[in-house]
Write an enzyme that holds these catalytic residues in place. Structure first.
Site, PDB file in Angstrom:
ATOM      1  N   LYS A 174     -26.584 -27.383 -79.026  1.00 23.34           N
ATOM      2  CA  LYS A 174     -27.528 -26.497 -79.445  1.00 23.34           C
ATOM      3  C   LYS A 174     -28.685 -26.715 -79.464  1.00 23.34           C
ATOM      4  O   LYS A 174     -29.772 -25.934 -79.681  1.00 23.34           O
ATOM      5  CB  LYS A 174     -26.714 -26.068 -81.042  1.00 23.34           C
ATOM      6  CG  LYS A 174     -25.676 -25.235 -81.060  1.00 23.34           C
ATOM      7  CD  LYS A 174     -25.336 -24.523 -82.577  1.00 23.34           C
ATOM      8  CE  LYS A 174     -24.515 -23.740 -82.657  1.00 23.34           C
ATOM      9  NZ  LYS A 174     -24.172 -23.137 -83.808  1.00 23.34           N
ATOM     10  N   LYS A 233     -15.130 -17.567 -70.455  1.00 19.24           N
ATOM     11  CA  LYS A 233     -14.603 -16.604 -71.509  1.00 19.24           C
ATOM     12  C   LYS A 233     -15.558 -15.595 -72.028  1.00 19.24           C
ATOM     13  O   LYS A 233     -16.685 -15.694 -71.769  1.00 19.24           O
ATOM     14  CB  LYS A 233     -14.576 -17.729 -72.489  1.00 19.24           C
ATOM     15  CG  LYS A 233     -13.239 -18.529 -72.695  1.00 19.24           C
ATOM     16  CD  LYS A 233     -13.179 -19.344 -73.789  1.00 19.24           C
ATOM     17  CE  LYS A 233     -12.847 -18.706 -75.198  1.00 19.24           C
ATOM     18  NZ  LYS A 233     -12.617 -19.636 -76.241  1.00 19.24           N
ATOM     19  N   LYS A 247     -20.553 -14.068 -76.650  1.00 22.72           N
ATOM     20  CA  LYS A 247     -21.579 -13.341 -76.783  1.00 22.72           C
ATOM     21  C   LYS A 247     -22.753 -14.072 -75.980  1.00 22.72           C
ATOM     22  O   LYS A 247     -23.648 -13.575 -75.583  1.00 22.72           O
ATOM     23  CB  LYS A 247     -21.604 -13.334 -78.198  1.00 22.72           C
ATOM     24  CG  LYS A 247     -22.987 -12.499 -78.936  1.00 22.72           C
ATOM     25  CD  LYS A 247     -23.126 -12.578 -80.261  1.00 22.72           C
ATOM     26  CE  LYS A 247     -24.312 -11.780 -80.757  1.00 22.72           C
ATOM     27  NZ  LYS A 247     -24.922 -12.163 -81.867  1.00 22.72           N
TER      28      LYS A 247
END
Ligand code: TRP
Length: 326
Positions: free
Chosen positions: A111, A192, A195
């Site tokens: 992140k 996968k 979002k």
């Protein structure tokens, strides 16, 4: 009864992968265990958000979860910031984890690569997550593989706290559900459905209109050997359609393949099954969306139930540390 705790980041949108891969597995848990579900809005603000967005997303996610079948009369469903004990216990956890341990967290590394402003909260995120889990004397945390490390550090924190200050916290266990279907992106079936992939045509959102769902599934990427067979490595696109159809109709994707000789028919049936699966969900969501006051009322009940448990655990932790009683 086994206490199960699960935290979900607030997003205003859920997709088919979230539903078939995770949320659907939570539904029976509400009846079989003492299940606590927390919309982790304080975790969401570890990265910068426009004012107002997190609150709106928390309301909407709560409605999506209720529409999907989480029943606030049966389980405990609440928003993290409504139970201030999380923030307070989060500080105690920060003081029970080392800089070195936090530096090894892979989610932080991922992140922090994606953002310019790296908040201190993003770094201490696992301490808040430990607080979430430990406040509820949690036995089990259902999580994806990506969260295993955070459950491990939660156990380490609990063990350290218990050995410093005496028996305080229950050591939780990560449970990675085996059953969940792995739903891949319809356009990039090696990834996968997610979002963060930012692939609108490859992602079926739970609130997409039926025509939109049909269009996305009918234009899903397949291959050109024309054979319907479940083979994730050689035929990721076709296998993904079989997985989705199988999950939506409770059938085994491998044997389902025998029923099809053409991609067209497989797509038509997959689209129809997904539309059928989502129609009642969308109807329930529409009712909840029309009455936000009712959702707020239900979340308040959830927060009251959560606070009762969390306050007891926090008081025990503070007293075991030996903070001066107020
Ligand atoms: N870190 C989790 C995620 O990114 C969300 C989360 C926060 C969580 N607190 C939790 C998950 C407690 C399980 C238990 O998905």
């Amino acid at each position: 009864m086994t206490r199960v705790f699960s935290g979900i980041q607030p997003t205003g949108e859920l997709h088919l992968g979230n539903y078939l891969g995770a949320i659907r597995n939570w539904l029976p848990m509400q009846h079989e265990t003492d299940a606590v579900f927390c919309v982790v809005d304080l975790h969401a603000i570890t990265v910068p958000k426009p004012p107002g967005e997190v609150g709106a997303d928390s309301l909407r996610l709560s409605q999506l979860l209720m529409a999907a079948g989480l029943d606030p009369e049966v389980c405990t469903l609440f928003v993290q910031s409504h139970v201030r004990e999380h923030s307070e216990a989060g500080w105690l956890m920060q003081c029970s984890v080392s800089f070195g341990e936090l530096s090894r967290m892979t989610q932080f590394k991922d992140k922090s690569d994606q953002h310019d402003f790296i908040s201190a909260g993003l770094f201490t995120y696992p301490a808040l997550q430990a607080a979430d889990i430990l406040l509820y004397d949690t036995d089990e945390v259902p999580v994806g593989e990506d969260q295993r490390q955070h459950i491990e550090i939660t156990r380490d924190i609990a063990e350290r706290f218990n050995s410093r200050y005496g028996e305080t916290f229950v050591l939780p266990q990560a449970v990675v559900p085996a059953a969940g279907a792995r739903v891949m992106d319809l356009q990039r079936p090696d990834n996968k459905m997610s979002k963060s992939l930012d692939s609108p045509k490859g992602t079926v959102n739970l609130l997409d209109e039926p025509e939109r769902i049909e269009k996305k599934i009918k234009s899903a990427v397949t291959d050109n050997d024309g054979e319907v067979r479940f083979d994730v490595d050689e035929k990721p696109g076709v296998s993904n359609l079989l997985s989705i159809l199988g999950a939506a109709t409770d059938r085994d994707p491998v044997t389902l393949a025998d029923d099809y000789h053409q991609y067209g028919a497989l797509k038509v049936d997959t689209a129809a099954a997904v539309v059928e699966l989502l129609t009642p969900f969308q109807a329930r969501f529409a009712e909840l969306e029309a009455d936000p006051g009712e959702t707020t009322r239900l979340l308040r009940i959830g927060a009251d139930k959560a606070r009762d448990i969390a306050a007891t655990t926090l008081a025990r932790a503070k007293s075991n540390i030996g903070l001066l009683a107020d």
